[in-house]
Design a protein around this motif. Structure first.
Motif, PDB file in Angstrom:
ATOM      1  N   GLN A 116       0.810  -1.221   0.000  1.00  0.00           N
ATOM      2  CA  GLN A 116       0.000   0.000   0.000  1.00  0.00           C
ATOM      3  C   GLN A 116       0.842   1.268   0.000  1.00  0.00           C
ATOM      4  OE1 GLN A 116      -2.771  -0.401   3.351  1.00  0.00           O
ATOM      5  NE2 GLN A 116      -4.375  -0.747   1.839  1.00  0.00           N
ATOM      6  N   LYS A 117       2.144   1.125   0.170  1.00  0.00           N
ATOM      7  CA  LYS A 117       3.004   2.304   0.243  1.00  0.00           C
ATOM      8  C   LYS A 117       3.063   3.034  -1.095  1.00  0.00           C
ATOM      9  CE  LYS A 117       6.101   0.863   3.973  1.00  0.00           C
ATOM     10  NZ  LYS A 117       7.509   0.587   4.346  1.00  0.00           N
ATOM     11  N   GLU A 118       3.338   4.307  -1.014  1.00  0.00           N
ATOM     12  CA  GLU A 118       3.462   5.125  -2.222  1.00  0.00           C
ATOM     13  C   GLU A 118       4.560   4.559  -3.114  1.00  0.00           C
ATOM     14  OE1 GLU A 118       4.194   9.813  -3.448  1.00  0.00           O
ATOM     15  OE2 GLU A 118       3.979   9.244  -1.347  1.00  0.00           O
ATOM     16  N   LEU A 150       1.180  -0.215  -8.307  1.00  0.00           N
ATOM     17  CA  LEU A 150       0.941  -1.002  -9.521  1.00  0.00           C
ATOM     18  C   LEU A 150       1.371  -2.461  -9.372  1.00  0.00           C
ATOM     19  CD1 LEU A 150       2.064   1.540 -12.294  1.00  0.00           C
ATOM     20  CD2 LEU A 150      -0.257   1.008 -11.530  1.00  0.00           C
ATOM     21  N   LEU A 151       2.039  -2.758  -8.290  1.00  0.00           N
ATOM     22  CA  LEU A 151       2.591  -4.100  -8.093  1.00  0.00           C
ATOM     23  C   LEU A 151       1.481  -5.119  -7.823  1.00  0.00           C
ATOM     24  CD1 LEU A 151       5.426  -5.477  -7.837  1.00  0.00           C
ATOM     25  CD2 LEU A 151       5.158  -5.199  -5.363  1.00  0.00           C
ATOM     26  N   ARG A 152       1.580  -6.263  -8.491  1.00  0.00           N
ATOM     27  CA  ARG A 152       0.645  -7.363  -8.231  1.00  0.00           C
ATOM     28  C   ARG A 152       1.329  -8.407  -7.352  1.00  0.00           C
ATOM     29  NH1 ARG A 152      -2.752  -9.829 -12.788  1.00  0.00           N
ATOM     30  NH2 ARG A 152      -4.188  -9.967 -11.042  1.00  0.00           N
ATOM     31  N   LEU A 153       0.530  -9.219  -6.692  1.00  0.00           N
ATOM     32  CA  LEU A 153       1.071 -10.219  -5.778  1.00  0.00           C
ATOM     33  C   LEU A 153       0.404 -11.566  -6.038  1.00  0.00           C
ATOM     34  CD1 LEU A 153       3.067 -10.418  -3.365  1.00  0.00           C
ATOM     35  CD2 LEU A 153       1.076 -10.233  -1.867  1.00  0.00           C
ATOM     36  N   ASN A 154       1.240 -12.575  -6.295  1.00  0.00           N
ATOM     37  CA  ASN A 154       0.772 -13.954  -6.448  1.00  0.00           C
ATOM     38  C   ASN A 154       1.083 -14.695  -5.142  1.00  0.00           C
ATOM     39  OD1 ASN A 154       1.550 -16.649  -8.829  1.00  0.00           O
ATOM     40  ND2 ASN A 154       0.272 -16.657  -7.020  1.00  0.00           N
ATOM     41  N   VAL A 180      -5.884 -15.879   4.753  1.00  0.00           N
ATOM     42  CA  VAL A 180      -5.304 -15.121   3.646  1.00  0.00           C
ATOM     43  C   VAL A 180      -6.339 -14.158   3.066  1.00  0.00           C
ATOM     44  CG1 VAL A 180      -4.430 -15.311   1.268  1.00  0.00           C
ATOM     45  CG2 VAL A 180      -3.521 -16.801   3.069  1.00  0.00           C
ATOM     46  N   LEU A 181      -7.550 -14.626   2.867  1.00  0.00           N
ATOM     47  CA  LEU A 181      -8.599 -13.758   2.332  1.00  0.00           C
ATOM     48  C   LEU A 181      -8.916 -12.613   3.292  1.00  0.00           C
ATOM     49  CD1 LEU A 181     -10.986 -16.438   0.769  1.00  0.00           C
ATOM     50  CD2 LEU A 181      -9.702 -14.686  -0.473  1.00  0.00           C
ATOM     51  N   ALA A 182      -8.905 -12.892   4.584  1.00  0.00           N
ATOM     52  CA  ALA A 182      -9.175 -11.836   5.576  1.00  0.00           C
ATOM     53  C   ALA A 182      -8.110 -10.746   5.514  1.00  0.00           C
ATOM     54  CB  ALA A 182      -9.248 -12.442   6.970  1.00  0.00           C
ATOM     55  N   LEU A 183      -6.850 -11.143   5.331  1.00  0.00           N
ATOM     56  CA  LEU A 183      -5.769 -10.154   5.233  1.00  0.00           C
ATOM     57  C   LEU A 183      -5.881  -9.327   3.950  1.00  0.00           C
ATOM     58  CD1 LEU A 183      -2.770 -12.276   6.540  1.00  0.00           C
ATOM     59  CD2 LEU A 183      -3.677 -10.201   7.599  1.00  0.00           C
ATOM     60  N   ILE A 184      -6.247  -9.986   2.870  1.00  0.00           N
ATOM     61  CA  ILE A 184      -6.435  -9.261   1.603  1.00  0.00           C
ATOM     62  C   ILE A 184      -7.553  -8.229   1.752  1.00  0.00           C
ATOM     63  CG2 ILE A 184      -7.162  -9.516  -0.818  1.00  0.00           C
ATOM     64  CD1 ILE A 184      -5.833 -12.355  -0.674  1.00  0.00           C
ATOM     65  N   ASN A 185      -8.637  -8.626   2.408  1.00  0.00           N
ATOM     66  CA  ASN A 185      -9.753  -7.694   2.649  1.00  0.00           C
ATOM     67  C   ASN A 185      -9.339  -6.559   3.580  1.00  0.00           C
ATOM     68  OD1 ASN A 185     -11.512  -9.126   1.023  1.00  0.00           O
ATOM     69  ND2 ASN A 185     -12.275 -10.400   2.696  1.00  0.00           N
ATOM     70  N   LYS A 186      -8.526  -6.875   4.568  1.00  0.00           N
ATOM     71  CA  LYS A 186      -8.057  -5.864   5.522  1.00  0.00           C
ATOM     72  C   LYS A 186      -7.373  -4.703   4.799  1.00  0.00           C
ATOM     73  CE  LYS A 186      -4.610  -5.352   9.244  1.00  0.00           C
ATOM     74  NZ  LYS A 186      -3.629  -6.082  10.099  1.00  0.00           N
ATOM     75  N   TYR A 187      -6.596  -5.028   3.781  1.00  0.00           N
ATOM     76  CA  TYR A 187      -5.851  -3.998   3.055  1.00  0.00           C
ATOM     77  C   TYR A 187      -6.513  -3.598   1.731  1.00  0.00           C
ATOM     78  CZ  TYR A 187      -2.194  -4.706   6.478  1.00  0.00           C
ATOM     79  OH  TYR A 187      -1.496  -4.773   7.660  1.00  0.00           O
ATOM     80  N   ASP A 188      -7.691  -4.162   1.463  1.00  0.00           N
ATOM     81  CA  ASP A 188      -8.458  -3.823   0.260  1.00  0.00           C
ATOM     82  C   ASP A 188      -7.608  -3.973  -1.001  1.00  0.00           C
ATOM     83  OD1 ASP A 188     -10.710  -3.064  -1.165  1.00  0.00           O
ATOM     84  OD2 ASP A 188     -10.258  -0.929  -1.037  1.00  0.00           O
TER      85      ASP A 188
END
Length: 240
Positions: A102-104, A108-112, A129-137
């Motif tokens: 989320q940092k400036e 544009l970075l994607r994560l697999n 894992v899904l909960a963490l993804i939702n946490k950071y939107d």
């Protein structure tokens, strides 16, 4: 001819200790489109980034990841095995990496995220894992992959929209059928599969191919001609 996107395999793992913040940061600086990493669960249920089920190869400790708490795992050195100049690198949580995304400058970075539950069944790994993804939107920037189709099916049942990559080894003749059955969006495979009739059939069926692990330029050129979507490499600087 479109160039495939470049994903750093376990970060820039050819030159830095794999699955560490240093490897991820160096991958970002090299201009990659994405980073691939592996997750497992600690004894106390935290999502930690490490490839092997045991910590022996990539830390100065011994034993299974699942038998240590996060606090215990964070005491081990995760860089010295690669080179003495990386002593002091530590294992890192998925939470920390998602916050970093989320940092400036990282937008544009994607994560697999590969769920490493094909050898050990980590109960609740998908949920966490899904909960963490939702946490950071970060849903729009995430791909979840696994060799375990049942795990990916659980992900799909909980989230209809997140991108899923079905990971395969070798040349299975049923990969396309399984990808369809579990609601995958792409097939993650090795170069021979991508260059075979199976790979061609998958592309025709609308399944992009993401290839691991490509480090040679001649193989990269072959795969680019074949129209694959992503190249995963230990040496991202070679292809950027």
């Amino acid at each position: 001819m479109n160039k495939p996107a470049i994903f750093a395999h376990r970060g820039a793992s050819g030159q830095f200790p794999e699955n560490t913040m240093r490897a991820f940061e160096e991958a970002l600086q090299s201009g990659v489109n994405g980073i691939e990493l592996d997750v497992q669960l600690t004894k106390d249920g935290e999502v930690i980034i490490i490839h092997d089920e045991k910590i022996d190869r990539t830390t100065n400790g011994q034993g299974f990841v699942k038998d240590f708490t996060l606090a215990e795992l964070e005491t081990f050195d995760a860089g010295g095995w690669f080179s003495s100049k990386f002593e002091g690198e530590r294992l890192v949580t998925l939470d920390k990496v998602l916050a970093w995304m989320q940092k400036e400058g990282n937008h544009l970075l994607r994560l697999n995220i590969e769920l490493k539950n094909d050898q050990i069944q980590y109960v609740g790994l998908e949920d966490k894992v899904l909960a963490l993804i939702n946490k950071y939107d970060l849903q729009e920037r995430i791909i979840i992959s696994s060799f375990n189709p049942f795990s990916l099916q659980r992900v799909r049942m909980q989230n209809a929209n997140i991108e899923i990559g079905y990971l395969i080894f070798g040349m299975p003749d049923n990969a396309l059928w399984i990808a369809k059955e579990i609601g995958a969006n792409a097939i993650h495979c090795e170069a021979p599969y991508a260059l075979s009739a199976y790979g061609e059939a998958a592309k025709k069926a609308g399944y992009p191919l993401r290839i691991y692990t490509v480090n040679a330029e001649d193989e990269y050129k072959q795969l680019m001609k074949a129209g694959v979507e992503v190249i995963m490499t230990d040496f991202p600087e070679r292809f950027n």
